[in-house]
Design a protein around this motif. Structure first.
Motif, PDB file in Angstrom:
ATOM      1  N   ILE A 134     -12.287  40.544  28.478  1.00 53.09           N
ATOM      2  CA  ILE A 134     -12.459  39.622  29.539  1.00 53.09           C
ATOM      3  C   ILE A 134     -14.037  39.612  30.018  1.00 53.09           C
ATOM      4  O   ILE A 134     -14.365  40.868  29.817  1.00 53.09           O
ATOM      5  CB  ILE A 134     -11.595  39.893  30.880  1.00 53.09           C
ATOM      6  N   THR A 135     -14.700  38.800  30.316  1.00 51.69           N
ATOM      7  CA  THR A 135     -15.926  38.810  30.432  1.00 51.69           C
ATOM      8  C   THR A 135     -16.384  37.566  31.468  1.00 51.69           C
ATOM      9  O   THR A 135     -15.704  36.630  31.800  1.00 51.69           O
ATOM     10  CB  THR A 135     -16.913  38.925  29.345  1.00 51.69           C
ATOM     11  N   ASN A 136     -17.587  37.965  32.124  1.00 54.61           N
ATOM     12  CA  ASN A 136     -17.983  36.995  33.311  1.00 54.61           C
ATOM     13  C   ASN A 136     -19.537  36.852  32.894  1.00 54.61           C
ATOM     14  O   ASN A 136     -20.104  37.694  32.376  1.00 54.61           O
ATOM     15  CB  ASN A 136     -17.586  37.319  34.708  1.00 54.61           C
ATOM     16  N   GLY A 137     -20.128  35.855  33.794  1.00 54.69           N
ATOM     17  CA  GLY A 137     -21.638  35.836  33.788  1.00 54.69           C
ATOM     18  C   GLY A 137     -22.557  36.630  33.928  1.00 54.69           C
ATOM     19  O   GLY A 137     -23.696  36.634  33.863  1.00 54.69           O
ATOM     20  N   GLU A 138     -22.132  37.609  34.839  1.00 54.88           N
ATOM     21  CA  GLU A 138     -22.888  38.948  35.171  1.00 54.88           C
ATOM     22  C   GLU A 138     -22.711  39.947  34.144  1.00 54.88           C
ATOM     23  O   GLU A 138     -23.276  41.289  34.415  1.00 54.88           O
ATOM     24  CB  GLU A 138     -22.278  39.408  36.528  1.00 54.88           C
ATOM     25  N   LYS A 139     -22.348  39.779  32.696  1.00 59.70           N
ATOM     26  CA  LYS A 139     -22.431  40.592  32.065  1.00 59.70           C
ATOM     27  C   LYS A 139     -21.318  41.715  31.937  1.00 59.70           C
ATOM     28  O   LYS A 139     -21.370  42.757  31.425  1.00 59.70           O
ATOM     29  CB  LYS A 139     -23.902  41.175  31.544  1.00 59.70           C
ATOM     30  N   ASN A 140     -20.496  41.587  32.715  1.00 59.00           N
ATOM     31  CA  ASN A 140     -19.302  42.712  32.890  1.00 59.00           C
ATOM     32  C   ASN A 140     -18.280  42.365  32.016  1.00 59.00           C
ATOM     33  O   ASN A 140     -17.967  41.212  31.723  1.00 59.00           O
ATOM     34  CB  ASN A 140     -18.606  42.402  34.469  1.00 59.00           C
ATOM     35  N   THR A 141     -17.869  43.250  31.134  1.00 63.73           N
ATOM     36  CA  THR A 141     -17.036  43.264  30.125  1.00 63.73           C
ATOM     37  C   THR A 141     -15.825  44.165  30.471  1.00 63.73           C
ATOM     38  O   THR A 141     -15.946  45.293  30.723  1.00 63.73           O
ATOM     39  CB  THR A 141     -17.560  43.395  28.729  1.00 63.73           C
ATOM     40  N   TYR A 142     -14.505  43.545  30.496  1.00 70.46           N
ATOM     41  CA  TYR A 142     -13.488  44.396  30.782  1.00 70.46           C
ATOM     42  C   TYR A 142     -12.534  44.289  29.387  1.00 70.46           C
ATOM     43  O   TYR A 142     -12.431  43.119  28.851  1.00 70.46           O
ATOM     44  CB  TYR A 142     -12.609  43.667  31.722  1.00 70.46           C
ATOM     45  N   ILE A 143     -11.947  45.375  28.999  1.00 67.06           N
ATOM     46  CA  ILE A 143     -11.102  45.544  27.921  1.00 67.06           C
ATOM     47  C   ILE A 143      -9.416  45.856  28.675  1.00 67.06           C
ATOM     48  O   ILE A 143      -9.490  46.703  29.152  1.00 67.06           O
ATOM     49  CB  ILE A 143     -11.298  46.567  26.905  1.00 67.06           C
ATOM     50  N   VAL A 144      -8.472  45.054  28.289  1.00 70.35           N
ATOM     51  CA  VAL A 144      -7.239  45.081  28.752  1.00 70.35           C
ATOM     52  C   VAL A 144      -6.492  45.505  27.653  1.00 70.35           C
ATOM     53  O   VAL A 144      -6.318  44.744  26.746  1.00 70.35           O
ATOM     54  CB  VAL A 144      -6.843  44.125  29.723  1.00 70.35           C
ATOM     55  N   PHE A 145      -5.685  46.649  27.701  1.00 69.90           N
ATOM     56  CA  PHE A 145      -4.674  47.037  26.639  1.00 69.90           C
ATOM     57  C   PHE A 145      -3.294  47.494  27.333  1.00 69.90           C
ATOM     58  O   PHE A 145      -3.199  48.196  28.359  1.00 69.90           O
ATOM     59  CB  PHE A 145      -5.247  48.233  26.108  1.00 69.90           C
ATOM     60  N   HIS A 146      -2.238  46.795  26.978  1.00 75.97           N
ATOM     61  CA  HIS A 146      -0.906  47.112  27.543  1.00 75.97           C
ATOM     62  C   HIS A 146      -0.136  47.957  26.172  1.00 75.97           C
ATOM     63  O   HIS A 146      -0.389  47.698  25.196  1.00 75.97           O
ATOM     64  CB  HIS A 146      -0.165  45.962  27.494  1.00 75.97           C
ATOM     65  N   SER A 147       0.515  49.015  26.797  1.00 73.61           N
ATOM     66  CA  SER A 147       0.918  49.988  25.832  1.00 73.61           C
ATOM     67  C   SER A 147       2.147  50.718  26.559  1.00 73.61           C
ATOM     68  O   SER A 147       2.008  50.928  27.855  1.00 73.61           O
ATOM     69  CB  SER A 147      -0.183  51.062  25.476  1.00 73.61           C
ATOM     70  N   THR A 148       3.079  51.187  26.026  1.00 69.54           N
ATOM     71  CA  THR A 148       4.237  52.000  26.739  1.00 69.54           C
ATOM     72  C   THR A 148       3.798  53.620  26.639  1.00 69.54           C
ATOM     73  O   THR A 148       4.315  54.433  27.138  1.00 69.54           O
ATOM     74  CB  THR A 148       5.737  51.913  25.911  1.00 69.54           C
ATOM     75  N   GLU A 149       2.903  53.844  25.819  1.00 68.53           N
ATOM     76  CA  GLU A 149       2.266  55.157  25.569  1.00 68.53           C
ATOM     77  C   GLU A 149       1.112  55.652  26.216  1.00 68.53           C
ATOM     78  O   GLU A 149       0.479  54.626  26.798  1.00 68.53           O
ATOM     79  CB  GLU A 149       1.985  55.307  24.004  1.00 68.53           C
ATOM     80  N   ALA A 150       0.804  56.880  26.470  1.00 67.41           N
ATOM     81  CA  ALA A 150      -0.227  57.189  27.193  1.00 67.41           C
ATOM     82  C   ALA A 150      -1.544  56.933  26.358  1.00 67.41           C
ATOM     83  O   ALA A 150      -1.570  57.094  25.164  1.00 67.41           O
ATOM     84  CB  ALA A 150      -0.141  58.795  27.612  1.00 67.41           C
TER      85      ALA A 150
END
Length: 125
Positions: free
Chosen positions: A48-64
């Motif tokens: 996920i990113t926005n116009g302010e050059k912020n980038t987010y990575i989302v990861f779904h997992s049942t593990e640590a």
């Protein structure tokens, strides 16, 4: 003596500038509402990113999960390592890429050394 001091000052400034632009990734404990609104809970891996050059990575997992970055030329490798702890509940991990002035042509994600594509590409808000 004055010349030596000037040389040391310039060196310190250059080192400080290099460190301030170093790319890093950090897990968010509090996810901004605009980011949370566009997270797809059915996706395993989302960018996920926005116009302010912020980038987010989302990861779904049942593990640590633990994460590290590796930059090779113009490729950013995001390496997730997971550890099975017997959990069955799916957990959402949200990371923010911080710093780094250079653009990367490719972002490559590896989970336990295996390539993993982003589900549905990149979400922009």
């Amino acid at each position: 003596m004055k010349r030596l001091f000037s040389l040391m000052l310039v060196t310190i400034l250059i080192l400080a500038a290099c460190n301030s632009s170093k790319l890093s990734i950090s897990e968010l404990q509090s996810v901004p509402s605009k980011v949370q609104d566009v997270i797809n809970s059915d996706s395993t891996l989302q960018m996920i990113t926005n116009g302010e050059k912020n980038t987010y990575i989302v990861f779904h997992s049942t593990e640590a999960v633990s994460v590290e970055l590796e930059v090779t030329e113009n490729i950013l490798n995001i390496k997730f390592n997971t550890t099975n702890q017997g959990n069955t509940e799916l957990k959402q991990y949200v990371y923010k890429l911080n710093g780094g002035d250079s653009e990367h042509d490719t972002i490559n994600v590896l989970v336990n050394e295996e390539n993993m594509p982003f589900d549905g590409g990149m979400t922009i808000f």
